[in-house]
Design a protein around this motif. Structure first.
Motif, PDB file in Angstrom:
ATOM      1  N   VAL A 223       0.814  -1.220   0.000  1.00  0.00           N
ATOM      2  CA  VAL A 223       0.000   0.000   0.000  1.00  0.00           C
ATOM      3  C   VAL A 223       0.844   1.265   0.000  1.00  0.00           C
ATOM      4  CG1 VAL A 223      -1.926  -1.151   1.141  1.00  0.00           C
ATOM      5  CG2 VAL A 223      -0.213   0.038   2.529  1.00  0.00           C
ATOM      6  N   ALA A 225       2.526   3.009  -2.407  1.00  0.00           N
ATOM      7  CA  ALA A 225       2.096   3.909  -3.493  1.00  0.00           C
ATOM      8  C   ALA A 225       2.739   5.287  -3.401  1.00  0.00           C
ATOM      9  CB  ALA A 225       0.566   4.043  -3.476  1.00  0.00           C
ATOM     10  N   ALA A 228       1.102   8.535  -4.929  1.00  0.00           N
ATOM     11  CA  ALA A 228      -0.342   8.699  -4.762  1.00  0.00           C
ATOM     12  C   ALA A 228      -0.762  10.108  -4.386  1.00  0.00           C
ATOM     13  CB  ALA A 228      -0.851   7.724  -3.698  1.00  0.00           C
ATOM     14  N   ASP A 253      -3.398   9.660  -9.348  1.00  0.00           N
ATOM     15  CA  ASP A 253      -4.269   8.497  -9.394  1.00  0.00           C
ATOM     16  C   ASP A 253      -4.765   8.119  -8.002  1.00  0.00           C
ATOM     17  OD1 ASP A 253      -3.811   8.404 -12.073  1.00  0.00           O
ATOM     18  OD2 ASP A 253      -2.559   6.593 -12.033  1.00  0.00           O
ATOM     19  N   SER A 254      -6.021   7.736  -7.915  1.00  0.00           N
ATOM     20  CA  SER A 254      -6.564   7.162  -6.689  1.00  0.00           C
ATOM     21  C   SER A 254      -6.352   5.653  -6.720  1.00  0.00           C
ATOM     22  CB  SER A 254      -8.052   7.498  -6.548  1.00  0.00           C
ATOM     23  OG  SER A 254      -8.227   8.901  -6.418  1.00  0.00           O
ATOM     24  N   HIS A 255      -6.445   5.022  -5.553  1.00  0.00           N
ATOM     25  CA  HIS A 255      -6.104   3.605  -5.449  1.00  0.00           C
ATOM     26  C   HIS A 255      -7.143   2.855  -4.623  1.00  0.00           C
ATOM     27  CE1 HIS A 255      -2.007   4.119  -7.103  1.00  0.00           C
ATOM     28  NE2 HIS A 255      -2.074   5.305  -6.529  1.00  0.00           N
ATOM     29  N   PHE A 257      -6.949  -0.676  -2.712  1.00  0.00           N
ATOM     30  CA  PHE A 257      -6.094  -1.782  -2.307  1.00  0.00           C
ATOM     31  C   PHE A 257      -6.965  -2.899  -1.730  1.00  0.00           C
ATOM     32  CE2 PHE A 257      -3.405   2.050  -1.717  1.00  0.00           C
ATOM     33  CZ  PHE A 257      -2.427   1.756  -2.665  1.00  0.00           C
ATOM     34  N   ASP A 266      -3.318  -3.571  -5.611  1.00  0.00           N
ATOM     35  CA  ASP A 266      -4.008  -2.409  -6.172  1.00  0.00           C
ATOM     36  C   ASP A 266      -4.882  -2.853  -7.338  1.00  0.00           C
ATOM     37  OD1 ASP A 266      -4.885   0.025  -6.997  1.00  0.00           O
ATOM     38  OD2 ASP A 266      -2.919   0.856  -7.459  1.00  0.00           O
ATOM     39  N   ARG A 267      -6.187  -2.804  -7.142  1.00  0.00           N
ATOM     40  CA  ARG A 267      -7.150  -3.127  -8.192  1.00  0.00           C
ATOM     41  C   ARG A 267      -8.063  -1.931  -8.451  1.00  0.00           C
ATOM     42  NH1 ARG A 267      -8.852  -9.287  -6.317  1.00  0.00           N
ATOM     43  NH2 ARG A 267      -6.799 -10.226  -6.630  1.00  0.00           N
ATOM     44  N   SER A 268      -7.445  -0.815  -8.710  1.00  0.00           N
ATOM     45  CA  SER A 268      -8.186   0.429  -8.862  1.00  0.00           C
ATOM     46  C   SER A 268      -9.011   0.408 -10.139  1.00  0.00           C
ATOM     47  CB  SER A 268      -7.226   1.611  -8.899  1.00  0.00           C
ATOM     48  OG  SER A 268      -6.390   1.613  -7.767  1.00  0.00           O
ATOM     49  N   THR A 273      -9.840   5.733 -10.589  1.00  0.00           N
ATOM     50  CA  THR A 273      -8.424   6.085 -10.698  1.00  0.00           C
ATOM     51  C   THR A 273      -8.204   7.513 -11.165  1.00  0.00           C
ATOM     52  OG1 THR A 273      -7.891   3.788 -11.209  1.00  0.00           O
ATOM     53  CG2 THR A 273      -6.241   5.441 -11.792  1.00  0.00           C
TER      54      THR A 273
END
Length: 476
Positions: A223, A225, A228, A253-255, A257, A266-268, A273
């Motif tokens: 996490v 990032a 971010a 980008d938003s994330h 997790f 990370d499956r944004s 995103t």
């Protein structure tokens, strides 16, 4: 989706606001809304309107308040309010914070500032920061307060029996110096209260609670990032008995997790995103359809609302769904209606059922550089709901407790909010939508509350359209 109820906010003049926190009062929720160079407000729902009752030290018009959170620091059964004041963007500042507690004075409740007591004369926080979150290191029901400092060392204040305030950050492993923005205190990687720190211009931190001392495991948990530029952070139910960590970026980008292989991946979704000037981030079931939405409070642009796309009938009917079936395959943007606010400069937002009708209200604070009024919204729906308010052994809100609701359609989980979506903290209630006429209606089968000390309490076949008050087992 949302309708505008801002007309119900009494004396709603433009102001430069920042954060908000929801605590409990004798007549329902109390919301402290911080003011930057203007008085703080303490609002509650009275006679169909959101009235301001702030006065004295609560209003505190001479300082610039930003983040705020509530929790029971002295184990007396009522929550204190911690207000972070900052007159600079980072480093040292000239004003200290407030730690407000309620005392009985000639038969009425009055607010006092613990930092003003003689024993705390040299213990004020003179560093600038952003968010505040409640932290129960040992699961005893007695909380401390973490302050996310900016270009300064993070603070972790605890209150002794003699009223002395002590910064424990260096003792417990939280004495970090970074551009901290958001704080998320919850059982994230242990069954205790861990701490996620969203960082601007650097790697996020994730502190694992090792028996009251904290170790940063952000990199190994996936996490960190570093690009971010984090602002808001929140937990969202994955639908399989776990929580994902959502982090909104500032022009980055938003994330999202998601738990995976002992850590997070990370499956944004693309709908989430895309960069924006995000501030507070909230996860809540605004329409009571049984699935949480993500609300992104944006400064100087339209707010966003994202909802999971779920196959509600994967071949065998809703009643045959498994936890795996319920995981969202994708997210989609939803219309916010009146709550889009493209011209507003949002700074914070909270959710609470202010009028006790089983629907969540969304309160948005504005004022980044421009004085703007508060906004209040809700999502009209006839869907069923169930709410849970767990308490500690002392009778205060059990922030950080995990509430699990099993229905005939799957499992739902919530953490009682300890802070902070960014500057903010929502109501200390687990809110579950159950669906209805337009979505599959779910039947509650079992309700379980797990406190931070590991104790549990279970209710079979909990009554829907009810707020269940659940006391800690040790309180009886």
């Amino acid at each position: 989706m949302f309708r505008d109820r801002s007309a119900a906010i009494a004396d709603n003049q433009p102001r430069i606001g920042a954060g908000a926190a929801v605590t409990t009062g004798s007549d329902g929720p109390l919301i402290l809304i911080t003011g930057v160079g203007c008085p703080n407000q303490l609002r509650s729902w009275v006679d169909g309107r959101l009235q301001d009752r702030a006065c004295g030290i609560i209003a505190d018009a001479n300082r610039e308040a930003v983040g705020v959170a509530a929790a029971d620091l002295d184990a007396d059964g009522t929550e204190e309010l911690y207000v972070h004041n900052a007159d600079t963007d980072g480093g040292s500042c000239g004003t200290t914070d407030l730690l407000l507690n309620r005392i009985d004075h000639n038969g009425r409740q009055v607010w006092c500032d613990a930092f003003a007591h003689a024993v705390n004369a040299d213990r004020g926080n003179l560093t600038a920061g952003r968010s505040v979150a409640a932290l129960d290191r040992f699961g005893t029901g007695r909380y401390g307060m973490v302050v996310a400092s900016s270009a300064a060392t993070t603070r972790c204040y605890e209150l002794g029996d003699d009223g002395e305030i002590t910064d424990m950050a260096d003792v417990v492993g939280l004495d970090i110096s970074c551009e901290a923005r958001s704080l998320l205190a919850a059982p994230l990687v242990t069954d205790r209260m861990d701490l996620f720190v969203g960082v601007d211009g650097g790697s996020n931190r994730l502190f694992r609670n090792d028996g009251g001392h904290f170790v940063d495991v952000a990199a190994e948990q996936g996490v960190a990032a570093p690009a971010a530029d984090a602002r808001g952070a929140t937990l969202i139910d994955t639908g399989d008995g776990a929580f994902a960590i959502a982090v909104a970026g500032w022009e980055a980008d938003s994330h999202l997790f998601v738990p995976s292989n002992g850590g997070f991946t990370d499956r944004s979704p693309s709908a989430f995103t895309a960069p924006t000037q995000a501030r507070t981030l909230l996860a809540a079931d605004f329409d009571n359809d049984g699935r949480q939405e993500l609300f992104v409070n944006v400064c100087g642009g339209p707010n966003r609302l994202l909802a999971p796309v779920v196959d509600i009938d994967p071949g065998g009917g809703a009643g045959d769904q498994t936890a795996t079936d319920r995981q969202p395959a994708a997210w989609e943007s939803r219309s916010l209606g009146a709550a889009a606010e493209p011209e507003m400069r949002g700074t914070g937002a909270v959710v609470a059922d202010l009028d006790a009708d089983g629907r969540l209200e969304l309160l948005v604070v504005h004022g980044d550089g421009d004085a703007q009024p508060l906004s209040l919204y809700d999502a009209p729906t006839d869907n069923d709901w169930l709410r849970v308010r767990p308490t500690t052994q002392y009778g205060a809100a059990a922030r950080g407790a995990v509430v699990t609701l099993d229905t005939d359609c799957g499992r739902h989980r919530r953490v009682i909010d300890a802070g902070s979506g960014y500057l903010c903290q929502s109501e200390p209630v687990a809110h579950f939508g159950l669906g209805g006429a337009t979505t599959p209606k779910q039947t509650p089968r079992r309700l379980t509350v797990r406190w931070l000390d590991g104790r549990e309490r279970t209710i079979d076949d909990p009554t829907p359209k009810t707020t269940h008050e659940i006391a800690h087992p040790a309180s009886e």
